[in-house]
Design a protein around this motif. Structure first.
Motif, PDB file in Angstrom:
ATOM      1  N   PRO A 167      -2.531  -1.910  -4.142  1.00  7.43           N
ATOM      2  CA  PRO A 167      -2.068  -1.237  -5.367  1.00  7.43           C
ATOM      3  C   PRO A 167      -1.554   0.170  -5.072  1.00  7.43           C
ATOM      4  N   LEU A 168      -0.554   0.558  -5.842  1.00  2.40           N
ATOM      5  CA  LEU A 168       0.033   1.880  -5.708  1.00  2.40           C
ATOM      6  C   LEU A 168      -0.103   2.639  -7.020  1.00  2.40           C
ATOM      7  N   THR A 169      -0.204   3.948  -6.937  1.00  3.65           N
ATOM      8  CA  THR A 169      -0.223   4.792  -8.121  1.00  3.65           C
ATOM      9  C   THR A 169       0.963   5.753  -8.071  1.00  3.65           C
ATOM     10  N   ARG A 170       1.299   6.297  -9.221  1.00  4.22           N
ATOM     11  CA  ARG A 170       2.383   7.280  -9.256  1.00  4.22           C
ATOM     12  C   ARG A 170       2.048   8.480  -8.381  1.00  4.22           C
ATOM     13  N   ALA A 171       0.795   8.907  -8.412  1.00  3.15           N
ATOM     14  CA  ALA A 171       0.396  10.060  -7.609  1.00  3.15           C
ATOM     15  C   ALA A 171       0.600   9.788  -6.116  1.00  3.15           C
ATOM     16  N   GLN A 172       0.254   8.583  -5.671  1.00  5.50           N
ATOM     17  CA  GLN A 172       0.453   8.234  -4.265  1.00  5.50           C
ATOM     18  C   GLN A 172       1.937   8.306  -3.887  1.00  5.50           C
TER      19      GLN A 172
ATOM     20  N   LEU B  41      11.102  -0.057  -2.635  1.00  7.55           N
ATOM     21  CA  LEU B  41      11.175   1.323  -3.119  1.00  7.55           C
ATOM     22  C   LEU B  41      11.292   2.240  -1.907  1.00  7.55           C
ATOM     23  N   LEU B  42      12.359   3.038  -1.882  1.00  9.21           N
ATOM     24  CA  LEU B  42      12.581   3.986  -0.792  1.00  9.21           C
ATOM     25  C   LEU B  42      12.513   5.402  -1.334  1.00  9.21           C
ATOM     26  N   LYS B  43      11.886   6.283  -0.565  1.00  6.08           N
ATOM     27  CA  LYS B  43      11.888   7.698  -0.925  1.00  6.08           C
ATOM     28  C   LYS B  43      12.757   8.435   0.076  1.00  6.08           C
ATOM     29  N   LEU B  44      13.886   8.930  -0.395  1.00  5.91           N
ATOM     30  CA  LEU B  44      14.862   9.586   0.461  1.00  5.91           C
ATOM     31  C   LEU B  44      15.362  10.851  -0.221  1.00  5.91           C
ATOM     32  N   ASP B  45      15.396  11.932   0.532  1.00  4.83           N
ATOM     33  CA  ASP B  45      15.922  13.194   0.029  1.00  4.83           C
ATOM     34  C   ASP B  45      15.221  13.604  -1.271  1.00  4.83           C
TER      35      ASP B  45
ATOM     36  N   SER C 280       9.891   7.386   3.383  1.00  7.25           N
ATOM     37  CA  SER C 280       8.900   6.323   3.182  1.00  7.25           C
ATOM     38  C   SER C 280       9.529   5.132   2.475  1.00  7.25           C
ATOM     39  N   LEU C 281       8.904   3.992   2.661  1.00 10.72           N
ATOM     40  CA  LEU C 281       9.360   2.738   2.050  1.00 10.72           C
ATOM     41  C   LEU C 281       8.143   1.949   1.608  1.00 10.72           C
ATOM     42  N   PHE C 282       8.271   1.243   0.482  1.00 12.76           N
ATOM     43  CA  PHE C 282       7.212   0.386  -0.035  1.00 12.76           C
ATOM     44  C   PHE C 282       7.832  -0.925  -0.474  1.00 12.76           C
ATOM     45  N   ARG C 283       7.363  -2.031   0.072  1.00  8.75           N
ATOM     46  CA  ARG C 283       7.853  -3.330  -0.373  1.00  8.75           C
ATOM     47  C   ARG C 283       7.047  -3.756  -1.593  1.00  8.75           C
TER      48      ARG C 283
ATOM     49  N   ILE D 293       2.727  -1.930  -8.314  1.00  9.22           N
ATOM     50  CA  ILE D 293       2.735  -0.896  -9.339  1.00  9.22           C
ATOM     51  C   ILE D 293       3.562  -1.400 -10.512  1.00  9.22           C
ATOM     52  N   SER D 294       3.177  -1.025 -11.714  1.00  8.46           N
ATOM     53  CA  SER D 294       3.907  -1.473 -12.901  1.00  8.46           C
ATOM     54  C   SER D 294       5.138  -0.612 -13.117  1.00  8.46           C
ATOM     55  N   LEU D 295       6.050  -1.121 -13.907  1.00 10.12           N
ATOM     56  CA  LEU D 295       7.250  -0.351 -14.241  1.00 10.12           C
ATOM     57  C   LEU D 295       6.896   0.958 -14.924  1.00 10.12           C
ATOM     58  N   ASP D 296       5.925   0.922 -15.833  1.00  7.80           N
ATOM     59  CA  ASP D 296       5.547   2.129 -16.557  1.00  7.80           C
ATOM     60  C   ASP D 296       4.983   3.198 -15.638  1.00  7.80           C
ATOM     61  N   ALA D 297       4.291   2.767 -14.578  1.00  6.01           N
ATOM     62  CA  ALA D 297       3.639   3.729 -13.682  1.00  6.01           C
ATOM     63  C   ALA D 297       4.585   4.331 -12.657  1.00  6.01           C
ATOM     64  N   LEU D 298       5.756   3.751 -12.485  1.00  4.99           N
ATOM     65  CA  LEU D 298       6.702   4.287 -11.504  1.00  4.99           C
ATOM     66  C   LEU D 298       7.113   5.711 -11.862  1.00  4.99           C
TER      67      LEU D 298
END
Length: 342
Positions: free
Chosen positions: A64-69, A87-91, A77-80, A121-126
């Motif tokens: 499970p993932l949280t918004r804070a994480q 989900l990719l975190k870039l720039d 970073s990348l999360f499948r 993670i849910s859509l709302d928590a993104l």
């Protein structure tokens, strides 16, 4: 504009595209896929020829993932999250590929392929999303409910020709929508995004004649270069993409829902590995597997076969579990999380 009306006016709307002819989008070379004569055999196999292990018999591991994480995760970073949803975190921003969060990859939620696992993670928590990157309009890649839920928190939607028009018809702000033809590029939110060829087809209804374009994507940001295949059969376009835009730090290449009968539009595992080599990729992360039963093979088979072929060819393979954080520049080596636990 409805899907039918989109098709009706497409001749003038997309006539400028080299990929558009005879009333629809076309591959340069017609791919191998079932025709009308093969359809009865294929439907029979789907009805009576499914293997016993087509779906998991125990819950799949999901971290499970949280918004804070996510907000605390470093750039690069990348999360499948499932199937072809990454989900990719870039720039400093978050980018989603082909977000599918619905229970079923289907036009209705009372029938059709059902998820093996919940999203981490849910859509709302993104957190707020910088951009959504779409490869084509099939239901296991373009989830209308997810798009509408994301519309308010997403800055950009980047899509192939026609798919963007579909989003606008659904109610997405046209200012947010950027649709590209093959080999066109855009710079958004610090990223360079290039729509590159794929060998596939499109349509969200029976007898649709490729009303929208399909594409793969080059994603560049934070000094990293990622390739996302969307759906594609193996073709010489991968080599051209590799020559133009490679090498890639990581390739997200489809490996799942395949069969020799339709290998022209979905790669076999050995072709996935070859596509990665053509692209001049450093690490391969196979996607389009582990979430839905869309073919005639066991659910674990794509992981096992691609692992064997990657080892034979000396390819660095990473197969993160759903929700597991991955550093794009230094992914973890594969662990066989899909195998039965003792």
């Amino acid at each position: 504009m409805t899907t039918a009306s989109l098709t009706a006016c497409s001749s003038s709307r997309y006539a400028h595209s080299p990929q558009f002819r005879d009333g629809g989008f076309r591959n340069p070379v017609a791919p191998k896929q079932p025709g009308w004569r093969e359809m009865p055999r294929m439907l029979w196999r789907f009805a009576f020829g499914k293997p016993d292990d087509a779906t998991p018999d125990t819950p799949l591991p999901v971290q499970p993932l949280t918004r804070a994480q996510l907000l605390a995760s470093p750039d690069g970073s990348l999360f499948r999250l499932g199937h072809s949803t990454v989900l990719l975190k870039l720039d400093g921003g978050f980018w989603l590929t082909d977000p599918v969060f619905s229970e079923r990859a289907s036009p209705v939620q009372w029938a059709g392929p059902k998820r093996f696992h919940a999203a981490p993670i849910s859509l709302d928590a993104l957190p707020p999303i910088q951009g959504v990157i779409l490869s084509h309009d099939h239901f296991d890649h373009l989830d209308r409910d997810a798009v509408l839920a994301l519309a308010e928190k997403t800055r950009y939607f980047v899509a192939p020709l026609g798919v963007g028009d579909l989003l606008i018809e659904w109610g997405v702000d046209p200012v947010k929508v950027h649709q590209l033809d093959w080999w066109q590029e855009t710079h958004l939110g610090g990223l360079r995004l290039v729509a590159t060829p794929a060998q596939h087809f499109s349509g969200r209804r029976l007898f649709a004649d490729n009303p929208t374009l399909w594409a793969s994507w080059v994603i560049e940001g934070d000094g990293l270069r990622v390739f996302f295949s969307g759906d594609s059969g193996y073709f010489d376009g991968f080599k051209e993409i590799g020559e133009r835009y490679g090498p890639f730090d990581l390739t997200l290449v489809e490996c799942g829902a395949y069969d020799a009968m339709w290998s022209g539009v979905h790669m076999l595992p050995e072709q996935t590995v070859q596509a990665h080599l053509d692209l001049r990729g450093r690490w391969l992360l196979p996607v389009h597997n582990g979430t839905f039963d869309l073919a005639l093979h066991g659910w674990q088979e794509p992981f096992t076969r691609v692992s064997e072929h990657a080892k034979e060819r000396g390819v660095q393979l990473t197969t993160p579990g759903f929700g597991e954080p991955v550093a794009i520049a230094t992914p973890p080596a594969s662990t066989p999380w899909w195998l039965p636990r003792p």
